[in-house]
Structure formats: C-alpha cells, structure tokens
Scaffold this motif. Structure first.
Motif, PDB file in Angstrom:
ATOM      1  N   ASN A 147      45.498  41.413  49.991  1.00  0.00           N
ATOM      2  CA  ASN A 147      44.382  40.501  50.208  1.00  0.00           C
ATOM      3  C   ASN A 147      44.459  39.395  49.163  1.00  0.00           C
ATOM      4  O   ASN A 147      44.617  39.653  47.974  1.00  0.00           O
ATOM      5  CB  ASN A 147      43.071  41.290  50.082  1.00  0.00           C
ATOM      6  CG  ASN A 147      41.850  40.421  50.181  1.00  0.00           C
ATOM      7  OD1 ASN A 147      41.626  39.536  49.370  1.00  0.00           O
ATOM      8  ND2 ASN A 147      41.041  40.713  51.173  1.00  0.00           N
ATOM      9  N   ARG A 148      44.349  38.156  49.605  1.00  0.00           N
ATOM     10  CA  ARG A 148      44.498  36.997  48.720  1.00  0.00           C
ATOM     11  C   ARG A 148      43.539  37.043  47.530  1.00  0.00           C
ATOM     12  O   ARG A 148      43.932  36.863  46.388  1.00  0.00           O
ATOM     13  CB  ARG A 148      44.267  35.733  49.544  1.00  0.00           C
ATOM     14  CG  ARG A 148      44.443  34.466  48.797  1.00  0.00           C
ATOM     15  CD  ARG A 148      44.244  33.304  49.718  1.00  0.00           C
ATOM     16  NE  ARG A 148      42.833  33.106  49.975  1.00  0.00           N
ATOM     17  CZ  ARG A 148      42.291  31.944  50.312  1.00  0.00           C
ATOM     18  NH1 ARG A 148      43.044  30.904  50.475  1.00  0.00           N
ATOM     19  NH2 ARG A 148      41.008  31.833  50.506  1.00  0.00           N
ATOM     20  N   ARG A 149      42.275  37.321  47.816  1.00  0.00           N
ATOM     21  CA  ARG A 149      41.269  37.333  46.755  1.00  0.00           C
ATOM     22  C   ARG A 149      41.519  38.473  45.758  1.00  0.00           C
ATOM     23  O   ARG A 149      41.408  38.295  44.553  1.00  0.00           O
ATOM     24  CB  ARG A 149      39.874  37.461  47.364  1.00  0.00           C
ATOM     25  CG  ARG A 149      38.768  37.361  46.329  1.00  0.00           C
ATOM     26  CD  ARG A 149      37.407  37.338  46.985  1.00  0.00           C
ATOM     27  NE  ARG A 149      37.220  36.077  47.676  1.00  0.00           N
ATOM     28  CZ  ARG A 149      36.386  35.891  48.686  1.00  0.00           C
ATOM     29  NH1 ARG A 149      35.662  36.889  49.126  1.00  0.00           N
ATOM     30  NH2 ARG A 149      36.272  34.724  49.273  1.00  0.00           N
ATOM     31  N   ASP A 150      41.879  39.654  46.278  1.00  0.00           N
ATOM     32  CA  ASP A 150      42.137  40.798  45.401  1.00  0.00           C
ATOM     33  C   ASP A 150      43.373  40.582  44.539  1.00  0.00           C
ATOM     34  O   ASP A 150      43.397  40.959  43.363  1.00  0.00           O
ATOM     35  CB  ASP A 150      42.283  42.085  46.210  1.00  0.00           C
ATOM     36  CG  ASP A 150      40.957  42.592  46.752  1.00  0.00           C
ATOM     37  OD1 ASP A 150      39.904  42.042  46.358  1.00  0.00           O
ATOM     38  OD2 ASP A 150      40.953  43.521  47.565  1.00  0.00           O
ATOM     39  N   ALA A 151      44.420  39.980  45.132  1.00  0.00           N
ATOM     40  CA  ALA A 151      45.631  39.700  44.361  1.00  0.00           C
ATOM     41  C   ALA A 151      45.324  38.733  43.227  1.00  0.00           C
ATOM     42  O   ALA A 151      45.779  38.915  42.093  1.00  0.00           O
ATOM     43  CB  ALA A 151      46.715  39.131  45.268  1.00  0.00           C
ATOM     44  N   LYS A 152      44.515  37.735  43.511  1.00  0.00           N
ATOM     45  CA  LYS A 152      44.130  36.763  42.479  1.00  0.00           C
ATOM     46  C   LYS A 152      43.303  37.442  41.390  1.00  0.00           C
ATOM     47  O   LYS A 152      43.516  37.226  40.204  1.00  0.00           O
ATOM     48  CB  LYS A 152      43.337  35.627  43.124  1.00  0.00           C
ATOM     49  CG  LYS A 152      42.922  34.550  42.148  1.00  0.00           C
ATOM     50  CD  LYS A 152      42.221  33.409  42.858  1.00  0.00           C
ATOM     51  CE  LYS A 152      41.871  32.327  41.856  1.00  0.00           C
ATOM     52  NZ  LYS A 152      41.287  31.151  42.499  1.00  0.00           N
ATOM     53  N   GLU A 153      42.369  38.296  41.809  1.00  0.00           N
ATOM     54  CA  GLU A 153      41.514  39.008  40.852  1.00  0.00           C
ATOM     55  C   GLU A 153      42.357  39.928  39.962  1.00  0.00           C
ATOM     56  O   GLU A 153      42.129  40.027  38.754  1.00  0.00           O
ATOM     57  CB  GLU A 153      40.468  39.820  41.629  1.00  0.00           C
ATOM     58  CG  GLU A 153      39.263  40.220  40.814  1.00  0.00           C
ATOM     59  CD  GLU A 153      38.211  40.908  41.673  1.00  0.00           C
ATOM     60  OE1 GLU A 153      37.856  42.048  41.327  1.00  0.00           O
ATOM     61  OE2 GLU A 153      37.771  40.325  42.677  1.00  0.00           O
ATOM     62  N   PHE A 154      43.341  40.598  40.570  1.00  0.00           N
ATOM     63  CA  PHE A 154      44.229  41.480  39.812  1.00  0.00           C
ATOM     64  C   PHE A 154      45.013  40.685  38.768  1.00  0.00           C
ATOM     65  O   PHE A 154      45.093  41.074  37.606  1.00  0.00           O
ATOM     66  CB  PHE A 154      45.194  42.185  40.763  1.00  0.00           C
ATOM     67  CG  PHE A 154      46.225  43.033  40.082  1.00  0.00           C
ATOM     68  CD1 PHE A 154      45.901  44.276  39.575  1.00  0.00           C
ATOM     69  CD2 PHE A 154      47.531  42.586  39.936  1.00  0.00           C
ATOM     70  CE1 PHE A 154      46.852  45.076  38.942  1.00  0.00           C
ATOM     71  CE2 PHE A 154      48.490  43.361  39.307  1.00  0.00           C
ATOM     72  CZ  PHE A 154      48.147  44.607  38.812  1.00  0.00           C
ATOM     73  N   MET A 155      45.572  39.550  39.172  1.00  0.00           N
ATOM     74  CA  MET A 155      46.351  38.732  38.237  1.00  0.00           C
ATOM     75  C   MET A 155      45.462  38.186  37.130  1.00  0.00           C
ATOM     76  O   MET A 155      45.871  38.111  35.968  1.00  0.00           O
ATOM     77  CB  MET A 155      47.058  37.594  38.985  1.00  0.00           C
ATOM     78  CG  MET A 155      48.113  38.074  39.960  1.00  0.00           C
ATOM     79  SD  MET A 155      49.370  39.148  39.226  1.00  0.00           S
ATOM     80  CE  MET A 155      50.242  37.984  38.192  1.00  0.00           C
ATOM     81  N   ASN A 156      44.215  37.824  37.459  1.00  0.00           N
ATOM     82  CA  ASN A 156      43.278  37.355  36.427  1.00  0.00           C
ATOM     83  C   ASN A 156      42.928  38.478  35.449  1.00  0.00           C
ATOM     84  O   ASN A 156      42.790  38.246  34.258  1.00  0.00           O
ATOM     85  CB  ASN A 156      42.006  36.804  37.065  1.00  0.00           C
ATOM     86  CG  ASN A 156      42.210  35.451  37.706  1.00  0.00           C
ATOM     87  OD1 ASN A 156      43.166  34.739  37.384  1.00  0.00           O
ATOM     88  ND2 ASN A 156      41.347  35.095  38.633  1.00  0.00           N
ATOM     89  N   LEU A 157      42.781  39.692  35.976  1.00  0.00           N
ATOM     90  CA  LEU A 157      42.465  40.833  35.121  1.00  0.00           C
ATOM     91  C   LEU A 157      43.622  41.132  34.168  1.00  0.00           C
ATOM     92  O   LEU A 157      43.422  41.345  32.977  1.00  0.00           O
ATOM     93  CB  LEU A 157      42.172  42.065  35.991  1.00  0.00           C
ATOM     94  CG  LEU A 157      41.688  43.325  35.278  1.00  0.00           C
ATOM     95  CD1 LEU A 157      40.298  43.114  34.696  1.00  0.00           C
ATOM     96  CD2 LEU A 157      41.674  44.497  36.237  1.00  0.00           C
TER      97      LEU A 157
END
Length: 168
Positions: A58-68
């Motif tokens: 999921n685009r949003r989850d992948a971005k959130e993971f990378m931000n984390l």
C-alpha cells in the motif's frame, strides 16, 4: 511536474520498503546466528479490530514505514538495526500498528515490553493486555525481566508493580 515527482517518490517507497524490511530481518537472523540475541518466539500478534495492519504494498503504508525507519530524530542504522529496533521506534512514536508489525516480523516482545514500561504506559498496558506478552518473561540473555529490572536498581513504576499478573 509535482504530480510526476509524487509518482516517482511513491514508486521508490513501494520498492524500497520491502528491501528495508528484509534488511532488518536479515540483521536479526545474523544476530541470532552470532549468538548476540535470542530468537524471539514465533507467534502472530493480531492487531485490535480498530487498527488496520500495515501493508507495504500500500502506497501510504510504504511511505509511513520509510518515514518511521528514517525518522530524522531517531534514524535506524540499517547495518545493525533489527525488527526490535523498529518496534522500539514505533513505541516512541506511539504507533501500535507498527509495534504489531515489528512483532510479526521478529521483534523481541520482552524487550519491547521492558522499554515501554518506562517510556509509554499505554503501550506497555496494550502489550500485556491485548497481546498477552508476559511481564514475567525472560530477556534475550535468559534472565527473568523483573529480576533484571531490579538488578539495575531501576525505579519500576507503581502502576506496573500493582498489576495482578506481575510476580514480584
């Protein structure tokens, strides 16, 4: 221009997030093989019904993971970081869904509980009550967690000592 740039970043995150997660898993495997840490128990932690489990496709989850992972205040060293480090970062961010994600990807539940007892009462309570992580469990070195906390002369919070499931 902005839309095309956004698509490039989205594509990058969706490709990079699984690679980063595999790096964390490989680091854990290497540490276990080297005897540096004990392998966490194999157990699937199910998030509470109100929490949507992350999906790196999921685009949003992948971005959130990378931000984390790349949080500017607590950047994870990917050469040494493990799923436990991801879980500790998620505890500091107060993100239950990423704590569960870390647990399901090999994080040490006792270590996460140990840290959350001092830093995040809500998360510690969630780990014990919702995910049934035993406060009387053992640390990676095999020592009982409660004795380990006591041996360091740590000030264990009153709310924790008063729990019925803590055998002090």
């Amino acid at each position: 221009m902005g839309h095309r740039l956004s698509k490039v970043f989205t594509s990058y995150e969706q490709k990079e997030a699984p690679v980063t997660l595999n790096t964390l898993r490989n680091n854990l495997t290497r540490a276990v093989q080297a005897g540096l840490v004990q392998a966490p128990p194999s157990f699937t932690y199910t998030p509470a019904s109100h929490i949507k489990y992350p999906d790196l496709n999921n685009r949003r989850d992948a971005k959130e993971f990378m931000n984390l992972v790349a949080n500017k205040y607590t950047y994870l060293d990917l050469e040494r970081a493990t799923p436990t480090d991801l879980g500790l970062q998620a505890i500091s961010e107060n993100s239950e869904r990423w704590v569960v994600f870390a647990l399901n990807n090999g994080a040490d539940p006792v270590r996460l509980l140990e840290v959350s007892i001092y830093t995040n009462k809500t998360m510690a309570t969630t780990l014990m009550d919702t995910y049934h992580i035993n406060p009387n469990g053992n640390l990676a070195n095999g020592k009982p967690m409660l004795l380990d906390l006591q041996s360091y002369g740590a000030e264990i919070p009153e709310w924790f000592l008063n729990r019925s499931d803590v055998n002090w």
